[in-house]
Every structure is written in structure tokens, then in C-alpha cells.
Design a protein around this motif. Sequence first.
Motif, PDB file in Angstrom:
ATOM      1  N   GLY A  31       0.790  -1.231   0.000  1.00 48.78           N
ATOM      2  CA  GLY A  31       0.000   0.000   0.000  1.00 48.78           C
ATOM      3  C   GLY A  31       0.822   1.280   0.000  1.00 48.78           C
ATOM      4  O   GLY A  31       0.268   2.362   0.170  1.00 48.78           O
ATOM      5  N   ALA A  32       2.142   1.181  -0.195  1.00 45.04           N
ATOM      6  CA  ALA A  32       3.001   2.378  -0.167  1.00 45.04           C
ATOM      7  C   ALA A  32       2.563   3.375  -1.233  1.00 45.04           C
ATOM      8  O   ALA A  32       2.123   2.994  -2.321  1.00 45.04           O
ATOM      9  N   LEU A  33       2.688   4.652  -0.920  1.00 41.41           N
ATOM     10  CA  LEU A  33       2.227   5.707  -1.826  1.00 41.41           C
ATOM     11  C   LEU A  33       3.077   5.843  -3.085  1.00 41.41           C
ATOM     12  O   LEU A  33       2.594   6.303  -4.115  1.00 41.41           O
ATOM     13  N   LEU A  34       4.361   5.453  -3.022  1.00 46.77           N
ATOM     14  CA  LEU A  34       5.230   5.528  -4.194  1.00 46.77           C
ATOM     15  C   LEU A  34       5.283   4.152  -4.846  1.00 46.77           C
ATOM     16  O   LEU A  34       5.862   3.215  -4.303  1.00 46.77           O
ATOM     17  N   SER A  35       4.657   4.038  -6.013  1.00 44.85           N
ATOM     18  CA  SER A  35       4.645   2.751  -6.724  1.00 44.85           C
ATOM     19  C   SER A  35       5.612   2.803  -7.896  1.00 44.85           C
ATOM     20  O   SER A  35       6.142   3.862  -8.237  1.00 44.85           O
ATOM     21  N   GLY A  58       9.381   7.026  -9.577  1.00 41.45           N
ATOM     22  CA  GLY A  58       8.200   6.184  -9.472  1.00 41.45           C
ATOM     23  C   GLY A  58       6.965   7.024  -9.702  1.00 41.45           C
ATOM     24  O   GLY A  58       7.027   8.119 -10.271  1.00 41.45           O
ATOM     25  N   THR A  59       5.832   6.506  -9.253  1.00 41.79           N
ATOM     26  CA  THR A  59       4.566   7.213  -9.375  1.00 41.79           C
ATOM     27  C   THR A  59       3.998   7.408  -7.975  1.00 41.79           C
ATOM     28  O   THR A  59       3.799   6.440  -7.239  1.00 41.79           O
ATOM     29  N   LEU A  60       3.753   8.656  -7.622  1.00 44.77           N
ATOM     30  CA  LEU A  60       3.236   8.982  -6.302  1.00 44.77           C
ATOM     31  C   LEU A  60       1.718   9.018  -6.367  1.00 44.77           C
ATOM     32  O   LEU A  60       1.144   9.772  -7.143  1.00 44.77           O
ATOM     33  N   GLY A  61       1.073   8.197  -5.535  1.00 44.46           N
ATOM     34  CA  GLY A  61      -0.377   8.042  -5.566  1.00 44.46           C
ATOM     35  C   GLY A  61      -1.154   9.175  -4.935  1.00 44.46           C
ATOM     36  O   GLY A  61      -2.369   9.270  -5.100  1.00 44.46           O
ATOM     37  N   ALA A  62      -0.497  10.059  -4.211  1.00 41.82           N
ATOM     38  CA  ALA A  62      -1.161  11.197  -3.560  1.00 41.82           C
ATOM     39  C   ALA A  62      -0.135  12.301  -3.366  1.00 41.82           C
ATOM     40  O   ALA A  62       1.060  12.029  -3.279  1.00 41.82           O
ATOM     41  N   SER A  63      -0.599  13.541  -3.296  1.00 45.27           N
ATOM     42  CA  SER A  63       0.332  14.627  -3.023  1.00 45.27           C
ATOM     43  C   SER A  63       0.710  14.591  -1.543  1.00 45.27           C
ATOM     44  O   SER A  63      -0.092  14.194  -0.698  1.00 45.27           O
TER      45      SER A  63
END
Length: 143
Positions: A31-35, A58-63
Motif C-alpha cells: 500500500g506504499a504511496l510511491l509505486s 516512481g509514481t506517487l499516488g497522492a500529493s
Amino acid sequence: MSKFFAVVLVFAVVASANAFVPKITSCATPGALLSDLKYSWSPNDVTPGTALTVNISGTLGASIADAQLTANVKFDGIPLINKKEDACKLKAGICPFPAGAFFKTFTFTVPQIPIHGAVDAKITLYSEPSGDEITCLDATATI
């Protein structure tokens, strides 16, 4: 960059008179925010006294407006560092982190430290104040 962050990276991947290649793996929870975490360093063989550049993407799921970094470093199984620090103060202008594509570069000079043994480090980045994990890296080197 703060002395704390430099020390963590030094004990995580350097400290020998000879060049070597550290092993870095992700320890992030699902569940980490950086995928899609990717990381690289240059040059590939780390040599004390030279510049080392580390890239993280990576891709950050939230600011993320604020973040905390925890570092646990052991040398030959003996705890050396167990610290938590404000990640946004490590490098000027690093925060906030906008959602979406993420890419950060850190460059520092690797000091010459005359020690030999196994170095293990776990570095985890958390969003504040929620405490959500952003990412986690394990670094291992025999020096």
C-alpha cells in the motif's frame, strides 16, 4: 543536504578504501504511496572520495505536503543509527511532493572511512501527519 542524510547514505552504501557495488532492494509495503519504484546510482562502483549520484523515481499516488524519514543502520549487526528526521528539511525545495510522476536526484561526495564489515540499512519515508508509508529501501554492503 543534511549531515544526517549523508551519514545514512554513507553507512548504507560506502566506507571502504576499495570500490564495491551495494545491494539495494525495496521493502515497501503493497500500500506504499510511491509505486513503480526505481532507483539507480552513478558510478556503479562506489569509491570513497568521489561523487555519488542517487536517482529515485516512481509514481506517487497522492500529493504529500510533509514527510518523515526513519533510518536504521547496523554495522556487523551492531545498531549505529536509529533516527527519525523531517525529510523536507534534508534538501531545500524538496517538498511538497505532487501526485503523479516522481523523480528526485541526490549527489554527495563519499567520504573515506577506514572500516570493514557488513553494513545494513533500512530507510523508510512516511507522509505526515497521516503516517502513510511513501516508500522503503533496504541497503546492504560488505565493506
